[in-house]
Design an enzyme around this catalytic site. Sequence first.
Site, short mmCIF file in Angstrom:
data_model
loop_
_atom_site.label_atom_id
_atom_site.label_comp_id
_atom_site.label_asym_id
_atom_site.label_seq_id
_atom_site.Cartn_x
_atom_site.Cartn_y
_atom_site.Cartn_z
N GLU B 60 76.70 35.32 56.10
CA GLU B 60 76.35 34.85 54.76
C GLU B 60 75.94 33.38 54.73
O GLU B 60 75.05 32.99 53.97
CB GLU B 60 77.51 35.08 53.78
CG GLU B 60 77.68 36.52 53.33
CD GLU B 60 78.42 37.40 54.32
OE1 GLU B 60 78.93 36.86 55.33
OE2 GLU B 60 78.50 38.62 54.10
N HIS B 129 85.92 42.85 46.24
CA HIS B 129 84.59 43.38 45.92
C HIS B 129 84.40 43.58 44.42
O HIS B 129 83.57 44.39 44.02
CB HIS B 129 84.34 44.72 46.62
CG HIS B 129 84.07 44.62 48.09
ND1 HIS B 129 85.02 44.25 48.99
CD2 HIS B 129 82.95 44.86 48.82
CE1 HIS B 129 84.52 44.28 50.22
NE2 HIS B 129 83.25 44.64 50.15
#
Lengths: 343, 324
Positions: B60, B129
């Site tokens: 990321e 999440h």
Amino acid sequence: MIDHPEKQQALRFFRQLVRVRTFEERVSELFVQGGTAGSMLHLSIGEEAGAVGVMGAMREGDGFTTHHRGHGIFLARGADPKRMMAEIAGKSSGYCRGKGGSMHIADMGLGHLGANAIVGGGISHVVGAGLTYQMKHNGNAAIAFFGDGAMQQGILYESMNLSALWKLPVMFVCINNEYGMGTRLDRASATLEFERRAETFGLRAAEVDGTDVFEVYNRSRNMLEDVRKGQPAFLKVNSYRFHGHARMDKSPYRDQDEEREGRKKDAIAFLRQHIVEEGWYQESECDELVEEVKQEMDEALKYAQQSSNPSPEEIYDDVFDPETDNPVSVDFRIRQALHYSQG
Amino acid sequence: MAETTYREALRLALTESMRSDPSIIILGEEVGKYGGAYGVTKGMLEEFGDARIRDTPISEEVIVGAAVGAAMTGLRPVAELMYIDFVTLAMDQLVNQAAKIRYMFGGQIGVPMVLRSQGGTGRSGAAQHSQSLEAWMMHTPGLHLAMPSTVTDAYHLLKHSLTLNDPVVFLEHKGLYTLKGTLEPDKALPWGKAEVRRQGGDCTLVSYSRMIHLCMDAAETLSKEGISVEVIDLRTLHPLDMQTVSESVSRTGRAMVVTEDCLTAGVSAELSARIMEEAFDFLEEPVVRLSGEDIPIPVSPQLEQGSVPGVERIMSTVKMLLRR
């Protein structure tokens, strides 16, 4: 008589090395006088050959990022020492109009995509710049400069992997000065063969003696040829940080014998000796060159001192594109809430 | 125009923008061959090829960092983070780099990139999440922040994001991808303009993203009980259109902020403070904040539902505010 090309190059490098060191000496004086903006100033004395050697091999159009110890790299790229010194002093005539300072100096015209004060923070930007160059087929290369401290940051390895995976024209240059602030490299890194780390990711890798500007230059030039063809590379330039981490750091964590030995790793002294031995310059001519550079840097110092400070309302400029957005001041909010009229 | 989904509207915005602007590229995990974890970029690899639709490794920080460097050198990257929860791994690049480069470098250059991601609850994604992290972005000067709630906004806000010269964090909601609606191609509001989704006189609900739909459902049901609720969709959290909010509160006298992110130091705290500053004279009651609980999001669907505002809670809180 036509000068030997090696002589020309040696004299050019010598001047550049002396310029970097003298700049750092002047900026250090400015700091001591209280003339620099900010309490942090990181000098690259002892690391000049890494800056000058790699820059000598770079081309117009190439992009690069540097770390917090990057004055010399930018200067070797062709930066105007006046505007650099002014930026470090936080003046409006500086490269970033007094917003960035020593650790965030940048100039898009010279391909300087920015100095970074987060260790490793600018490394991944050259991956993106390399991607742009690859997609535009312009033959440019993107080079990240950083210190040995960044060798222990994860972003370096994410960047190496993606550069190799995408065959980007990217080069990673580690100026190893043996110290991350006060921690010697062997106390921070379990292994010291950094080239092997880079090779594992598919990069070409090499280690050079940072006291030999020719070695740095030749190896960089050689590597950059392949970098431009999509073979990313890693170069470790071994040097020694002559002074403390920041200007006020007296390095109590390292002993004087070590410092004395370390400061013998002096690229400028070695090149000067070489120039004199080859008969390219006499000692007096070397002294003249040094004197010229001192004058140049004295003028830069004076320029910075005489430049004006940014005006207070500029604090709101350049947070966003002025066409789209501008921050509202805290004072405005308070007055609005209390229905105070201006004044 | 025919009905379409939020997901398709996003894809259309990306596709049209990429057709007209060759500098746009997309990079992120699973954006190419897989078509995006939530299917937004499905089929785009076939049209644009792997030079412009770039699958990345699970890295990321370099996804965002490379986007920053590309944006500084002439591309207009759309970096996708599969879940906004993963932005923790890229915070240096977003907060210290993308958001600050224009300012640090004295206005020499902007960073025209879009960070697309999605957040929120509704799929039992559990604690890593399901978060709503927009307050972190809103707290960072230098970032635009768009959070569309409708098909039409998904389309227009994303297209507009791809014309700005500064970084835009574009946060979708995982619970909205299958939302259907009529895409109104000509209804492009100015950037940073809120929209009154429903007019009413008793109180003002201020919200954005998925919570708008819950507010609308609550308002509809309350209207049958004679309670008239105005619903304002902020659309972007930066810029923040307080003018529309203040104007509404000046008429209703009561304001309730509804957000999915957790309460403490969240978006609702800022909105509440701003309403207090800008519409104090009109307030009949304190501003009420109905936000996510101050807990990590649990996996059990029953527990997950309880962790964020629901329609019933919105209705009961409106009634409390109205002393009904």
